[in-house]
Design a protein around this motif. Structure first.
Motif, mmCIF file in Angstrom:
data_model
loop_
_atom_site.group_PDB
_atom_site.id
_atom_site.type_symbol
_atom_site.label_atom_id
_atom_site.label_comp_id
_atom_site.label_asym_id
_atom_site.label_seq_id
_atom_site.Cartn_x
_atom_site.Cartn_y
_atom_site.Cartn_z
ATOM 1 N N LEU A 19 -10.447 54.046 -23.513
ATOM 2 C CA LEU A 19 -10.089 53.894 -22.099
ATOM 3 C C LEU A 19 -10.343 52.480 -21.604
ATOM 4 N N ASP A 20 -11.433 51.866 -22.040
ATOM 5 C CA ASP A 20 -11.711 50.494 -21.611
ATOM 6 C C ASP A 20 -10.644 49.531 -22.124
ATOM 7 N N LEU A 21 -10.285 49.669 -23.382
ATOM 8 C CA LEU A 21 -9.247 48.818 -23.935
ATOM 9 C C LEU A 21 -7.905 49.055 -23.241
ATOM 10 N N LEU A 22 -7.669 50.297 -22.861
ATOM 11 C CA LEU A 22 -6.431 50.598 -22.149
ATOM 12 C C LEU A 22 -6.416 49.931 -20.781
ATOM 13 N N ASP A 23 -7.529 50.007 -20.043
ATOM 14 C CA ASP A 23 -7.604 49.359 -18.736
ATOM 15 C C ASP A 23 -7.483 47.834 -18.875
ATOM 16 N N GLU A 24 -8.093 47.291 -19.928
ATOM 17 C CA GLU A 24 -8.028 45.845 -20.135
ATOM 18 C C GLU A 24 -6.604 45.398 -20.437
ATOM 19 N N GLU A 25 -5.900 46.212 -21.240
ATOM 20 C CA GLU A 25 -4.518 45.863 -21.560
ATOM 21 C C GLU A 25 -3.622 45.979 -20.327
ATOM 22 N N CYS A 26 -3.967 46.930 -19.433
ATOM 23 C CA CYS A 26 -3.180 47.082 -18.199
ATOM 24 C C CYS A 26 -3.333 45.860 -17.291
ATOM 25 N N LYS A 27 -4.446 45.149 -17.394
ATOM 26 C CA LYS A 27 -4.658 43.986 -16.551
ATOM 27 C C LYS A 27 -3.923 42.750 -17.082
ATOM 28 N N VAL A 28 -3.582 42.761 -18.365
ATOM 29 C CA VAL A 28 -2.871 41.619 -18.945
ATOM 30 C C VAL A 28 -1.466 41.574 -18.351
ATOM 31 N N PRO A 29 -0.958 40.400 -17.935
ATOM 32 C CA PRO A 29 0.368 40.364 -17.274
ATOM 33 C C PRO A 29 1.476 40.931 -18.118
ATOM 34 N N LYS A 30 1.498 40.620 -19.387
ATOM 35 C CA LYS A 30 2.563 41.122 -20.237
ATOM 36 C C LYS A 30 1.997 42.014 -21.344
#
Length: 1824
Positions: free
Chosen positions: A507-518
């Protein structure tokens, strides 16, 4: 115990199977260590070689003994493993139809896909208050355990219901809710539960959808908290939802649907109110048609939509809000149909402004069309310097549109849930709660996405909580039993949870990837591979770079990373949200306003948020998501849920889906074992198996395995030491068992080993018994054969000798027979030849004689013919000769005449002849001349006449000629007719001749037939005589049979009448019971504030307590005799209980008014029928006569009546005058002329009277028509009054502009209602008086008409009689009239004399009162005591003897009630006359009646009844006090009947008792009130006794081992142990229950209760014993065995013996035990063949079909030598019982109460013989 000892020959094992998962087999060869395979035989007799891995030494699982199969608790199995669990569930589900099974602390519920009768109200009552292990597994048992722990420990509880979609989670949660509502409030569903259930259609519509596994799958989780107050009554509820599957709004897989609400709305789009939504069928919308088929078989979406709308209305959602909800849902559908057109190779796109769906979307949501069109395709980029508007690509626009649709639906879903919570919210403070969690189970599909990941994550957390709770309970159990224990190695899923939610987890990695612009899904998946590749719970698929595998506790699941980022972001652009916020619909704007109050980012503690509005637009992250990520939100809500669950005591329900086809009672082992692995049941089994799963208490172990003990050990008294010695001898490994404080703990498999040893011991004993018995049987058989052989030889030899003698006799007889036979044969041949010869001779002679006879006959006929022919010839010859002779005679005579003529001619020519002729001719000529003259004259006249005649003749001749011609013509026709008639006559002659011939033939045949008929008649007469005799005999038999049938019919009618009477009495007493319960509810509401202040405790629903206060205990003010009950209730509420003394006068007036209204109703009904008849008659007259105007007054009618009465009087006078006139004429003997005159006078008068009568009849008919019209006018007026009264209080006043307060309006309306009622009463009185007058006048008119008709008949009769008889007849009529008038006068005189006597009696009483009053006025009392002394002296002076009356002063009445009722203890009067208070009260009532003081009588009786009710309310659980006042109330009621003066109650009175009767008052209505009070006291007595007996019934009747050593204990599970330890040893024996029954009986007998009432009490108690015991038997598997049936029958016989000892066998109590007796017999009967089935059906007549089948399904063998009941046998039973019309309920209603009857029981005690004991402190009572 070694492996070789377990895997021996005949041992059964489980082997894997690809179809059935596990398959049973039997070892056919002992296993030895080192063997590479096991030799097995399958169930189909095929051989199988099972390979064994020597390295792992993995042998197949052992199968439990059959005695352990079908256990209620899976932990009771000796071998705990997957195949044993699966097989046990399968046997219970398919063979016994049991859907619930315990698995330690878990309840496993299998969905039957069929409605079962196990959820009725009676089942709830049966489980209420029971320990969890005492009854069969049920959802109600789990709910009761949670409720009990909440009440006992005052700790919050949770019930966690989980399972696959379609497993029955929602239904299980619903039944748990129903249980809480029933035991936590009232016997019916409370309002809170009704609202929660009303929310179900709404939540199903907006949160459920069709999936590939379930047509109604819940796509969200919910947690419902049911709040309770300090008394543990439901006060409110709250619902929390988790993880709504928003992606389903925009995407559905194949064969799936969107949420139901979309299809329901489309199905109802044709309704008028939905025309503006622009909807068509669901196939036309993209969001609703992606799954293919949009319909569900058997589901009507339009009908479900109506239910959804109704549920919205029930929960208080306004119609306007409902329409906004439907507009939003329709807008989502239109949003999905937008046509997005790509531009510049997909880098930009647009939506047409003319798009119909965009217009509908904007109009439905009330937003601007242009703005929405623009921002759907553009996004805003905000930097520090400026703001950019950028076009979005086609893919981005589609994602943004879908995100907007999901966001709108999610916000609407949350709004509806919040509104439901508002409807379920309460302001009362919550003391504790029980939470019901209905959440999705572990899911794995072919394609698993973000939703499945979150669901399985939640199940990981729940499984961790479940494992820790199970481990904690095991640890507590071991510590409690003080046994050494080590940490159990169980599966801990914390690493898997850390993989998901820990730092840098999935879940943390998913949230972090969601914050990346692309950021992309592929990049996120690559990060997962890099970070968690070394984790043991994470794997990378070989053939994919975008998927990942997580090893969950239940299974390995592969997730597709595509779409994770988008679903986690749930991106909704702020520009679109701002457009929705600006909607013209307030509700749409409110859905998105709350977004501002929720912080989008975490803020440090203590940091305030300050919102500053600047001149230019603030910096906003337009391209960021509007809230936290979905994963983050779900993780927070899940943590909150786990905190709630950890703070409560959890209870687990695991729902299993048995098959995917949804077929009833079909079990798919593959699907079942898959769910068992996923839901943690097998993990529970594994944890239990790792420790000590099998547990026995020392007494149970001793009773079960005593057969394995030595006689020396059995002599010891310490059972624990005996058990330890036995186990140490049998089980050598000490680690296989442990001895606790109260129980023995066994490892898995040890109980099976002990069962094997026990079975071997029984088998060896059985072989020894069989050997001995078989030897004895063989010896007995040999001796029996030897004796039989000797007997056979003796009889054989005798038979041979008899056979030889018989042969000799037969030989001699044969010779004789031959001789006789030969002689007979020759003789018969001779006779046959002789008879033939004689016959031939006879026929030959007859032939010859016939020939001679025929010849003679022919000759005779020839002679006759010759005679007739010769005669004819002779006649012809004679006629011919005669004709010739006549011709000759004629010729001869003519010749002679000619000769004479010639001679006369010659003689006439001679002279002499002339002379002779002329002599006297002259005179003759003169005469002739004269005659000629005369004749000439006459000739002239005649000529004239002739001319006239000739003319007339000529005319007549012409006429005659014409007539002749006509005649000739007719003559010609007549000639033709004559010819035809002659031909016809000839034909008729021929026919006549034929008829004569036929007649002769017929006469001959008639004669013959006549003879035959005479013979036949004679035969028939003989037969008729015989038939008459038979008929007489049959008549006699029929008479006998008819008498028997009549007797039978009378008996049946009597039984039917008794049943109807009982039903009517039960209805009446139920009304009394409801009345008392309503009164109790009022008192509870009044005392609620004081009760709340008390300390909390474990309390049950006080539904068995009944208040005995009546509603009439409050002062009332009546404005009219009608009795306005609303005013009374209002005054009661205002007055309060301190001033609420019972106003009995109001109660009596109300009763009297009810009777009057009933009589008026009957009168009105009869008048209505008469008016209808008169209307039908008047319709005929109204067609002929002119209808009078409707506005005619009744004065004209009264004048007409007066005229009719005067005319009738005149007619009577005239009749009397006529009588007198007739009598005078008869006495004076007038002449016949006078009689004629009087007769004519009478006739004239009679005619005039008849005419007058006809006129009066017409006038009467006209009057009747006028009366009918007037009545119709009054009815119209009445209807207008009713319409005015029917105006609702909520009506508005359109003419009033001023605001009217609601309270003022209500008061004004009540005032108008009062005035309307008064006017209605007056109008009814006037109409009733008028109708009575009209009815009386009609009756008078009818009587007068009848009298006139009689008088007319009398006149007609008298006129036909002689004068003397007329006088006598008149005198007789006058005498009869005078006698009738004399009788009427005598009756009137008698009535007047009676009234005179009554008035004289009242005058004497009033004179006596006046004298007493004057005497009291002359005396000046100084003190109260001197006053009493003077009064006593005066009384003693007047009456020397005690007359059975007690005098008291009005102010001493409260003291009398307190000393005699309120403070009286039954022990104070135990040594006196039974029912002494009742006799004292009657003597006080009698004195008040003697002095004719009605106020005193009313006050005393009212105070007495209220005092008794207060005492009973105070001692609501005291059997002795309740029985005491039941006896006294009944005795007071009997006294009021016995001394009422009514002859029906005085038949057994003595002369002295008749003197004690009441003189002035009729207390019938008070008797009715006392009857009601007696019924209430009786019901309270039954409730108290039932409350005392109910805990004793099951232990004493079902569980008590009256016959030692008969029953045998079976292994029990975790539930039984926990409940037994929690409750302790509190069992009751049968002797204790019988002692309690003796106590009840002695108390009621000592207190003088009527024997009939005592019999009814014990009939009711024995019915309760039967119902409770039978219900418990039907819900418990462990007591349905042969040994329990034997124990039960013995215990019932003890109860029957007690009834006979107390002479209660006539009470019907023994008959109430019949169902329980038949249940015990059913347990003992043989259950194999069809004959056994027929015997069971004929025997068990008091049990219903469901009860019989339930007992057979529950029947469990205690020993392995018993056989189970087969399914085929149960089906055979059901087939035999198909014709029964049994009620559907399974259990008996143990709260059912038989109607009570209080028979009249007069007392032999006289009032003057009663002594008042000094202990009662009744010195102020004076004997009169």
């Amino acid at each position: 115990m070694s492996t070789t000892q377990l895997y021996t020959k005949y041992t059964r094992v489980w082997i894997p199977d690809p179809d059935d998962v596990w398959r049973s087999a039997e070892i056919i060869k002992d296993y030895k260590e080192g063997d590479k395979s096991l030799q097995l035989k399958l169930e189909d007799e095929t051989l199988y070689e099972y390979p064994i891995d020597l390295q792992g030494n993995e042998l197949p699982f052992l199968r439990n003994p059959d005695i352990l199969v079908g256990q209620n608790d899976l932990t009771a199995l000796s071998y705990l493993h997957e195949p044993a669990v699966l097989h046990n569930l399968k046997v219970r589900f398919l063979e016994s139809n049991h859907i619930y099974t315990y698995c330690g602390i878990v309840l496993v519920a299998i969905n039957p896909y069929e409605q079962l009768p196990i959820y009725e109200q009676d089942v709830i009552y049966a489980y209420s208050g029971q320990n969890m292990g005492d009854m069969d597994p049920h959802i109600f048992a789990v709910a009761e355990e949670a409720y009990k722990q909440m009440a006992r420990e005052e700790k919050n509880q949770s019930i966690i219901v989980s399972g696959e979609s379609g497993a029955g989670k929602t239904v299980s949660a619903k039944y748990a809710m129903r249980f809480f509502a029933t035991v936590g409030g009232s016997a019916s569903e409370t309002n809170i539960e009704a609202k929660v259930l009303a929310s179900s259609p709404i939540m199903e519509a907006i949160g459920n959808a069709k999936t590939t596994r379930n047509d109604n799958s819940s796509r969200f989780g919910k947690y419902i908290q049911i709040g309770f107050d300090k008394r543990f009554h439901i006060i409110g509820a709250n619902m929390r939802t988790y993880l709504l599957e928003k992606s389903r709004v925009v995407f559905q897989a194949e064969d799936e649907r969107n949420y139901h609400i979309f299809y329901q709305l489309c199905a109802s789009a044709s309704l008028p109110e939905f025309k503006d939504l622009g909807l068509t069928c669901a196939e036309d919308f993209f969001y609703a048609s992606q799954g293919g088929d949009t319909s569900i078989d058997g589901v009507d979406d339009a009908d479900d939509f109506e239910k959804t709308r109704h549920a919205f209305t029930l929960l208080g959602v306004k119609e306007s809000h409902q329409m906004i909800i439907f507009r939003i849902i329709a807008a989502i559908l239109h949003l999905g149909n937008l046509e997005i057109q790509g531009e510049r190779d997909g880098e930009a796109c647009s939506v047409s402004s003319e798009d119909e769906h965009l217009s509908n979307f904007c109009s439905l949501l009330g937003v601007e069309h242009s703005q929405m069109q623009h921002w759907l395709c553009h996004r805003k980029l905000v930097t520090t310097a400026e703001t950019y508007v950028k076009s979005m690509s086609l893919h981005q626009v589609v994602n943004a549109r879908n995100a907007l649709a999901k966001h709108i639906y999610a916000q609407l879903f949350n709004w509806i849930v919040q509104h439901i919570n508002k409807a379920l919210h309460t302001t009362v403070k919550q003391h504790s709660f029980i939470g019901v969690l209905d959440i999705y189970g572990f899911e794995t599909f072919e394609v698993n996405s973000f939703e499945q990941f979150c669901i399985n994550y939640a199940n990981e957390k729940l499984q961790q909580q479940f494992n820790s709770h199970v481990f904690k309970l095991e640890q507590e159990e071991y510590m409690k039993e003080e046994i050494p224990w080590t940490l159990i190695d169980f599966y801990d899923n914390q690493p898997c949870i850390d993989l998901i939610e820990a730092k840098l987890g999935i879940l943390d990695l998913l949230d972090e990837e969601c914050k990346v612009p692309k950021g992309t899904d592929q990049n996120w998946a690559q990060k997962l591979y890099d970070r968690h590749a070394a984790s043991q719970h994470f794997q990378k698929p070989r053939m994919s770079n975008t998927s990942f595998i997580v090893l969950h506790f239940a299974d390995k699941v592969e997730y597709q990373s595509e779409g994770f980022l988008e679903k986690n972001r749930d991106t909704v652009y702020e520009e679109q949200i701002n457009i929705l916020k600006a909607s013209k619909y307030q509700m749409v704007a409110d859905l998105f306003q709350e977004e501002d109050t929720v912080p989008t980012t975490a803020v440090g503690k203590g940091t305030p948020r300050i919102s500053v509005r600047s001149a230019r637009p603030a910096f906003k992250a337009a391209n960021k998501e509007h809230r936290k990520t979905v994963g983050h939100q779900f993780r927070n809500s899940l943590h909150l849920l786990m905190e709630t669950l950890n703070a409560t005591t959890p209870h687990y329900v695991r729902c299993i889906k048995p098959n995917d086809e949804k077929l009833p009672f079909k079990f798919d082992p593959k699907r079942a074992v898959q769910q068992l692995r996923a839901c943690g049941v097998l993990e529970t089994i594994r944890i239990s198996a790792a420790g000590f799963p099998s547990r026995w208490s020392y007494p149970d172990f001793f009773n079960r395995y005593r057969v394995l003990m030595n006689k020396r050990d059995l002599s010891k008294n310490d059972k624990r030491q005996i058990c330890q010695t036995l186990l140490e001898d049998l089980i050598k490994d000490p680690d296989k068992f442990q001895f606790g404080r109260t129980k023995i703990f066994f490892r898995a498999g040890q109980v099976a080993y002990l069962e094997k040893l026990r079975a071997d011991k029984f088998r060896a004993a059985t072989i020894m018994i069989q050997k001995t018995v078989r030897g004895w049987l063989q010896r007995t058989k040999y001796q029996r054969l030897r004796r039989a052989t000797l007997v056979l030889q003796r009889y054989a030899r005798g038979c041979l000798a008899r056979r030889l003698a018989e042969h000799l006799r037969r030989t001699r007889a044969a010779i004789i027979l031959q001789k006789q036979y030969r002689m007979l044969r020759i003789r018969r041949a001779f006779q046959r030849i002789r008879n033939a010869t004689l016959t031939i001779q006879a026929f030959a002679r007859g032939m010859f004689v016939k020939r001679i006879y025929h010849q003679m006959l022919i000759e005779h006929k020839a002679i006759i013919l010759q005679k007739y022919v010769r005669g004819w010839l002779a006649r012809v010859r004679f006629r011919r000769i005669r004709a010739a002779a006549v011709v000759l005679q004629c010729h001869l005579r003519r010749l002679r005449a000619q000769r004479q003529l010639r001679a006369l001619r010659i003689e006439a020519r001679s002279a002499q002849h002339l002379k002779k002729l002329n002599i006297g001719m002259e005179n003759k000529v003169v005469q002739l001349q004269r005659k000629v003259d005369e004749q000439n004259k006459e000739y002239k006249l005649l000529n004239e006449q002739l001319s006239m005649l000739t003319s007339a003749h000529s005319s007549e001749v012409e006429k005659l000629k014409k007539e002749l011609q006509q005649y000739q013509q007719s003559q010609r026709g007549d000639d033709n007719q004559l010819l035809s008639l002659q031909g016809k006559m000839e034909q008729l002659r021929m026919e006549l001749e034929k008829a004569h011939g036929e007649r002769e033939v017929i006469e001959d045949s008639h004669g013959k037939e006549k003879d035959l008929l005479r013979k036949r008649i004679s035969d028939l007469e003989e037969e008729n005589a015989l038939l008459k005799q038979e008929k007489e005999e049959l008549n006699r038999r029929i008479l006998c049979q008819s008498e028997d049938e009549f007797a039978r019919n009378t008996v049946e009618e009597n039984i039917q009448m008794k049943k109807e009477l009982e039903e009517e009495r039960s209805r009446y007493q139920n009304l009394v019971k409801e009345y008392s319960s309503l009164e109790q509810r009022y008192d509870n509401l009044r005392d609620e504030m004081t009760i709340i202040k008390q300390a909390p405790g474990h309390r049950r629903n006080p539904s068995n307590q009944s208040s005995l206060e009546s509603d009439s205990n409050n002062p009332s003010i009546c404005t009219s005799e009608i009795g306005d009950t609303e005013d009374v209730i209002q005054q009661v509420e205002e007055a309060g209980m301190e001033k609420a003394a019972m106003d009995m006068t109001l109660f009596l007036k109300l009763q009297k008014r009810v009777r009057e209204l009933e009589l008026e109703r009957k009168k009105l009904q009869t008048q209505l029928e008469k008016k209808e008849q008169e209307r039908q008659k008047s319709q005929v007259i109204e067609t002929k006569t002119q209808v009078t105007p409707e506005h005619e007054d009744f004065a004209y009618n009264s004048l007409k009546r007066q005229e009719l009465e005067s005319e009738n009087k005149k007619l009577k006078n005239e009749l009397n005058e006529l009588r007198k006139a007739i009598a005078d004429h008869a006495t004076q003997n007038n002449s016949s002329n006078d009689m004629r005159d009087s007769y004519n006078l009478l006739l004239n008068q009679l005619k005039s009277a008849n005419e007058e009568l006809e006129v009066r009849k017409e006038e009467v008919l006209i009057l009747r028509s006028q009366i009918m019209k007037a009545a119709q006018q009054k009815d119209m007026g009445k209807n207008m009054v009713k319409e005015r009264e029917s105006i609702s209080p909520n009506a508005s006043w359109p003419n009033s502009d001023r605001h009217v307060d609601q309270e003022d309006a209500i008061e004004a309306y009540q005032g108008m209602c009062e005035t309307n009622r008064l006017l209605e009463a007056q109008l009814q009185d006037q109409r009733r008086e008028h109708e009575e007058e009209m009815e009386a006048l009609r009756n008078q008119v009818d009587l007068m008409q009848e009298e006139l008709e009689k008088q007319q008949q009398v006149f007609l009769q008298t006129l036909q009689l002689s004068p003397e008889v007329q006088v006598e007849f008149g005198l007789q009529q006058e005498i009869t009239r005078l006698t009738n008038e004399n009788l009427d006068l005598k009756e009137l005189l008698e009535k007047l004399e009676k009234n005179e006597k009554k008035l004289k009696k009242q005058l004497k009483i009033y004179m006596k009162k006046i004298q007493d009053f004057e005497a009291s006025q002359t005396m000046v009392p100084v003190e109260r005591r001197s006053h009493e002394r003077n009064m006593q002296v005066a009384v003693q002076r007047k009456e020397k003897d005690f007359q059975g009356m007690l005098e008291y002063y009005k102010e001493d009445e409260p003291l009398l009630i307190r000393n005699l009722i309120t403070d009286l203890k039954p022990q104070a009067v135990s040594a006196t006359v039974p029912c002494l208070p009742a006799y004292i009260l009657y003597m006080c009532i009698r004195h008040a009646d003697y002095i004719n003081d009605d106020q005193k009588v009313h006050s005393l009786l009212t105070s007495t009844i209220n005092g008794v009710k207060k005492v009973l309310k105070k001692h609501h659980d005291d059997f002795e006090m309740t029985s005491f006042w039941l006896a006294n109330t009944c005795r007071l009621l009997h006294c009021l009947k016995q001394y009422s003066g009514e002859e029906g109650f005085m038949t057994q009175n003595t002369a002295k008792q008749n003197e004690h009767c009441l003189k002035n008052f009729d207390l019938t209505e008070y008797r009715q009130v006392l009857g009601h009070l007696s019924i209430q006291i009786y019901q309270q007595l039954i409730n108290i006794a039932g409350g005392i007996l109910q805990p004793m019934i099951v232990p004493a009747v079902l569980e008590n081992e009256s016959i030692q050593g008969l029953s045998s204990v079976k292994p029990m599970g975790y539930r039984k142990y926990s409940s037994a330890v929690a409750e302790g040893d509190s069992s009751y024996s049968l002797d204790e229950m019988i002692r309690q029954l003796n106590t009840f009986h002695s108390i009621m007998c000592d207190q003088g209760l009527d024997p009939e009432i005592i019999q009814q009490v014990f009939k009711q108690l024995f019915y309760m014993i039967n119902a409770v015991a039978l219900n418990n038997l039907l819900l418990r598997k462990d007591v349905c065995s042969w040994s329990t049936g034997m124990q039960l029958r013995f215990n019932i016989s003890q109860l029957e013996e007690w009834l006979r000892g107390k002479n209660l066998q006539q009470s019907g109590a023994a008959q109430t035990l019949e169902p329980l007796i038949q249940a015990a017999q059913l347990l003992q009967l043989k259950k194999k063949t069809s004959e056994d089935a027929e015997a069971i059906c004929s025997l068990c007549t008091s049990l219903t079909t469901q009860q019989i089948v339930k007992i057979l399904n529950l029947y469990t063998p205690v020993n392995e030598f018993e056989e189970r009941v087969t399914v085929a046998f149960i089906r055979n039973i059901q087939k035999h019982l198909q014709e029964r019309n049994d009620p559907p309920q399974l259990l008996l209603d143990f709260k059912h109460m038989f109607p009570v009857l209080f028979p009249f029981n007069p007392s032999a005690i006289t009032m003057d013989s009663i002594h008042l004991p000094a202990s009662l402190n009744l010195d102020f009572l004076n004997k009169v």
